[in-house]
Design a protein around this motif. Structure first.
Motif, PDB file in Angstrom:
ATOM      1  N   PRO A 180      25.804  17.340  97.085  1.00  0.00           N
ATOM      2  CA  PRO A 180      26.200  18.516  97.885  1.00  0.00           C
ATOM      3  C   PRO A 180      25.310  18.740  99.098  1.00  0.00           C
ATOM      4  CG  PRO A 180      26.229  19.043  95.549  1.00  0.00           C
ATOM      5  CD  PRO A 180      25.604  17.690  95.668  1.00  0.00           C
ATOM      6  N   THR A 181      24.012  18.438  98.965  1.00  0.00           N
ATOM      7  CA  THR A 181      23.082  18.731 100.059  1.00  0.00           C
ATOM      8  C   THR A 181      22.822  17.540 100.967  1.00  0.00           C
ATOM      9  OG1 THR A 181      21.225  18.215  98.589  1.00  0.00           O
ATOM     10  CG2 THR A 181      21.917  20.513  98.722  1.00  0.00           C
ATOM     11  N   THR A 182      23.148  16.347 100.518  1.00  0.00           N
ATOM     12  CA  THR A 182      22.866  15.141 101.313  1.00  0.00           C
ATOM     13  C   THR A 182      24.101  14.271 101.401  1.00  0.00           C
ATOM     14  OG1 THR A 182      20.571  15.171 100.555  1.00  0.00           O
ATOM     15  CG2 THR A 182      21.363  13.145 101.579  1.00  0.00           C
ATOM     16  N   GLY A 183      24.585  14.073 102.610  1.00  0.00           N
ATOM     17  CA  GLY A 183      25.750  13.226 102.811  1.00  0.00           C
ATOM     18  C   GLY A 183      25.416  12.013 103.648  1.00  0.00           C
ATOM     19  N   PHE A 184      26.400  11.525 104.366  1.00  0.00           N
ATOM     20  CA  PHE A 184      26.185  10.377 105.252  1.00  0.00           C
ATOM     21  C   PHE A 184      27.166  10.459 106.405  1.00  0.00           C
ATOM     22  CE2 PHE A 184      29.174   9.038 101.970  1.00  0.00           C
ATOM     23  CZ  PHE A 184      30.191   8.436 102.699  1.00  0.00           C
ATOM     24  N   ALA A 185      26.964   9.607 107.397  1.00  0.00           N
ATOM     25  CA  ALA A 185      27.831   9.605 108.580  1.00  0.00           C
ATOM     26  C   ALA A 185      28.386   8.207 108.809  1.00  0.00           C
ATOM     27  CB  ALA A 185      27.047  10.060 109.808  1.00  0.00           C
ATOM     28  N   LEU A 186      29.615   8.173 109.279  1.00  0.00           N
ATOM     29  CA  LEU A 186      30.229   6.916 109.720  1.00  0.00           C
ATOM     30  C   LEU A 186      30.321   6.930 111.233  1.00  0.00           C
ATOM     31  CD1 LEU A 186      33.223   6.230 107.281  1.00  0.00           C
ATOM     32  CD2 LEU A 186      30.895   5.344 107.193  1.00  0.00           C
ATOM     33  N   HIS A 187      29.764   5.919 111.867  1.00  0.00           N
ATOM     34  CA  HIS A 187      29.856   5.763 113.321  1.00  0.00           C
ATOM     35  C   HIS A 187      30.776   4.568 113.594  1.00  0.00           C
ATOM     36  CE1 HIS A 187      26.166   8.285 114.221  1.00  0.00           C
ATOM     37  NE2 HIS A 187      25.991   8.017 112.933  1.00  0.00           N
ATOM     38  N   TRP A 188      31.991   4.859 114.036  1.00  0.00           N
ATOM     39  CA  TRP A 188      32.938   3.789 114.366  1.00  0.00           C
ATOM     40  C   TRP A 188      32.736   3.458 115.835  1.00  0.00           C
ATOM     41  CZ3 TRP A 188      37.907   3.244 111.259  1.00  0.00           C
ATOM     42  CH2 TRP A 188      38.590   2.068 111.620  1.00  0.00           C
ATOM     43  N   ILE A 189      32.383   2.196 116.107  1.00  0.00           N
ATOM     44  CA  ILE A 189      31.976   1.787 117.460  1.00  0.00           C
ATOM     45  C   ILE A 189      32.958   0.769 118.013  1.00  0.00           C
ATOM     46  CG2 ILE A 189      30.102   0.770 118.822  1.00  0.00           C
ATOM     47  CD1 ILE A 189      28.268   1.502 116.365  1.00  0.00           C
ATOM     48  N   ASP A 190      33.448   1.057 119.194  1.00  0.00           N
ATOM     49  CA  ASP A 190      34.339   0.133 119.898  1.00  0.00           C
ATOM     50  C   ASP A 190      33.706  -0.184 121.251  1.00  0.00           C
ATOM     51  OD1 ASP A 190      37.292  -0.967 119.813  1.00  0.00           O
ATOM     52  OD2 ASP A 190      36.954  -0.215 121.847  1.00  0.00           O
ATOM     53  N   LEU A 191      33.533  -1.472 121.560  1.00  0.00           N
ATOM     54  CA  LEU A 191      32.866  -1.860 122.800  1.00  0.00           C
ATOM     55  C   LEU A 191      33.784  -1.637 123.994  1.00  0.00           C
ATOM     56  CD1 LEU A 191      31.108  -5.188 121.721  1.00  0.00           C
ATOM     57  CD2 LEU A 191      30.277  -2.826 121.549  1.00  0.00           C
ATOM     58  N   ASP A 192      33.233  -1.091 125.061  1.00  0.00           N
ATOM     59  CA  ASP A 192      33.989  -0.893 126.314  1.00  0.00           C
ATOM     60  C   ASP A 192      33.853  -2.138 127.178  1.00  0.00           C
ATOM     61  OD1 ASP A 192      34.484   1.693 125.436  1.00  0.00           O
ATOM     62  OD2 ASP A 192      32.745   2.525 126.487  1.00  0.00           O
ATOM     63  N   ARG A 193      34.960  -2.549 127.779  1.00  0.00           N
ATOM     64  CA  ARG A 193      35.023  -3.681 128.716  1.00  0.00           C
ATOM     65  C   ARG A 193      34.767  -5.036 128.054  1.00  0.00           C
ATOM     66  NH1 ARG A 193      32.099   0.140 131.335  1.00  0.00           N
ATOM     67  NH2 ARG A 193      30.143  -0.989 131.070  1.00  0.00           N
ATOM     68  N   PHE A 194      34.811  -5.099 126.738  1.00  0.00           N
ATOM     69  CA  PHE A 194      34.575  -6.394 126.091  1.00  0.00           C
ATOM     70  C   PHE A 194      35.687  -7.389 126.409  1.00  0.00           C
ATOM     71  CE2 PHE A 194      35.435  -9.305 122.563  1.00  0.00           C
ATOM     72  CZ  PHE A 194      34.235  -9.997 122.528  1.00  0.00           C
ATOM     73  N   LYS A 195      36.947  -6.936 126.352  1.00  0.00           N
ATOM     74  CA  LYS A 195      38.072  -7.842 126.602  1.00  0.00           C
ATOM     75  C   LYS A 195      37.985  -8.433 128.011  1.00  0.00           C
ATOM     76  CE  LYS A 195      43.096  -8.103 126.155  1.00  0.00           C
ATOM     77  NZ  LYS A 195      43.306  -8.873 127.385  1.00  0.00           N
ATOM     78  N   GLN A 196      37.583  -7.627 128.973  1.00  0.00           N
ATOM     79  CA  GLN A 196      37.446  -8.109 130.352  1.00  0.00           C
ATOM     80  C   GLN A 196      36.385  -9.211 130.445  1.00  0.00           C
ATOM     81  OE1 GLN A 196      36.364  -5.012 133.086  1.00  0.00           O
ATOM     82  NE2 GLN A 196      35.809  -6.429 134.721  1.00  0.00           N
ATOM     83  N   ILE A 197      35.268  -8.992 129.800  1.00  0.00           N
ATOM     84  CA  ILE A 197      34.193  -9.992 129.827  1.00  0.00           C
ATOM     85  C   ILE A 197      34.611 -11.244 129.089  1.00  0.00           C
ATOM     86  CG2 ILE A 197      31.848 -10.455 128.966  1.00  0.00           C
ATOM     87  CD1 ILE A 197      31.313  -7.439 129.519  1.00  0.00           C
ATOM     88  N   ASN A 198      35.273 -11.080 127.959  1.00  0.00           N
ATOM     89  CA  ASN A 198      35.722 -12.226 127.170  1.00  0.00           C
ATOM     90  C   ASN A 198      36.727 -13.065 127.943  1.00  0.00           C
ATOM     91  OD1 ASN A 198      35.468 -13.483 124.497  1.00  0.00           O
ATOM     92  ND2 ASN A 198      37.635 -12.965 124.252  1.00  0.00           N
ATOM     93  N   ASP A 199      37.595 -12.386 128.712  1.00  0.00           N
ATOM     94  CA  ASP A 199      38.612 -13.105 129.494  1.00  0.00           C
ATOM     95  C   ASP A 199      38.021 -13.802 130.723  1.00  0.00           C
ATOM     96  OD1 ASP A 199      40.509 -12.284 127.696  1.00  0.00           O
ATOM     97  OD2 ASP A 199      41.252 -10.619 128.922  1.00  0.00           O
TER      98      ASP A 199
END
Length: 351
Positions: A180-199
């Motif tokens: 009840p007093t201690t939880g956790f966090a989820l950080h969902w991370i999506d890279l910006d401009r990755f597709k452009q660099i990959n292409d």
């Protein structure tokens, strides 16, 4: 005449026995596994070359009549460098336990991890005479293969961080241990401009960039946190021990600063950003499905704000079907899943 015949028969039998012993030696010393046999007085009867080689035994200790105590003392001294009274007493206690186990009359096994890196499976087979036979199997390569398979099942081979399976297991454990007093966090991370660099720079540069991102994410979190690659350019961080919003906010800011620093991949200077969606447990859900959905919706909020930022999940979004549809459509556009098809119009009269 009868004496001559008897002597000839004895000579023939001696030759046959000598030949049989020779064949026995050849078979024994060409076994892939080590083998040793001890009598009821704990003295060596016979051993093969594989046994000598596994434990790096000198010839003097592989002769018939060598005591198990002498072999144990040599082995421990070679492995640990210890040979004092306390160590000898410990060896004696081990031998007593070993003999007690032999006395049960059932086959049993144990694993030995040698200093030279070898992993040996020792199987002990009691004999009706009171002695026993040991078989030593070098299972080092098998164990390495098993460990490699287990590692691949839980890690992303490109970035060497946790994969979706590993993350799912970690998330389930975190939910089971939720307090009840201690939880956790989820950080969902999506890279910006990755597709452009990959292409533009190619897949090799894209792979190198993903590896660089993974290293920076690991460097930004604590040992108790979990960093995983979900696929493509999507990552997730499970931040343990989160009691307040600002704890998750501080990590998100640290992650963004890390991502915004230039990456150097294959001789190229690359600048990217990241969009982060954050869901908190138990505030935003008590199941993996609810928390992942909340983090995904929070990520969409970040992208709507202009990317390269972070946002927390807001309850109003969970009840909005339009918001969920917007997220699905946005992902479909990003992943190139939408395709324009033309419906031909045919006039059957003029066809």
């Amino acid at each position: 005449m009868e004496l001559k015949t008897t002597l000839e028969e004895l000579s023939k039998r001696e030759k046959e026995l000598e030949q049989l012993n020779g064949w026995f030696d050849v078979a024994l010393n060409n076994m892939a596994r080590g083998l040793s046999m001890f009598d009821s007085d704990q003295r060596l009867i016979v051993c093969n070359n594989a046994y000598r080689e596994i434990y790096e035994l000198p010839d003097a200790l592989t002769k018939r009549g060598t005591s198990l105590a002498d072999l144990a003392r040599y082995y421990v001294k070679m492995e640990t460098g210890k040979d004092g009274p306390e160590e000898l007493a410990s060896q004696r206690a081990w031998i007593d336990r070993h003999l007690e186990e032999i006395g049960h009359g059932k086959t049993f096994s144990h694993i030995q991890n040698l200093k030279n890196g070898r992993i040996v499976l020792v199987t002990n087979k009691p004999l009706t005479t009171g002695g026993w036979v040991d078989v030593q199997e070098d299972i080092s390569e098998r164990r390495k293969a098993e460990q490699q398979i287990s590692w691949l099942a839980h890690h992303d081979p490109l970035t060497e961080i946790a994969n979706r399976t590993h993350f799912g297991e970690a998330l389930d454990r975190a939910l089971q241990n939720l307090r009840p007093t201690t939880g956790f966090a989820l950080h969902w991370i999506d890279l910006d401009r990755f597709k452009q660099i990959n292409d533009t720079l190619g897949h090799a540069a894209g792979d190198a960039l993903l590896q660089s991102v993974a290293k920076r994410l690991l460097a930004s979190v604590r040992e108790s946190d979990v960093v995983a690659r979900l696929g493509g350019d999507e990552f997730v961080v499970l931040q343990a021990g989160v009691e307040e919003w600002n704890t998750a906010e501080e990590l998100a800011q640290r992650l963004l600063r890390s991502m915004n620093e230039p990456h150097f991949v294959l001789g190229q200077r690359v600048v990217i950003g990241a969009s982060i969606g954050i869901a908190l447990a138990p505030q935003h859900g008590r199941s993996a499905e609810d928390l992942l959905k909340a983090a995904d919706l929070a990520l969409y909020r970040t992208k709507r704000k202009g990317r390269n930022d972070f946002a927390f999940f807001e309850w109003i979004e969970q009840t909005s079907n339009k918001s969920s549809l917007d997220v699905d459509l946005s992902r479909a556009v990003d992943d190139g899943q939408l395709e324009l098809l033309y419906q031909p119009i045919v006039d059957f009269k003029s066809a």
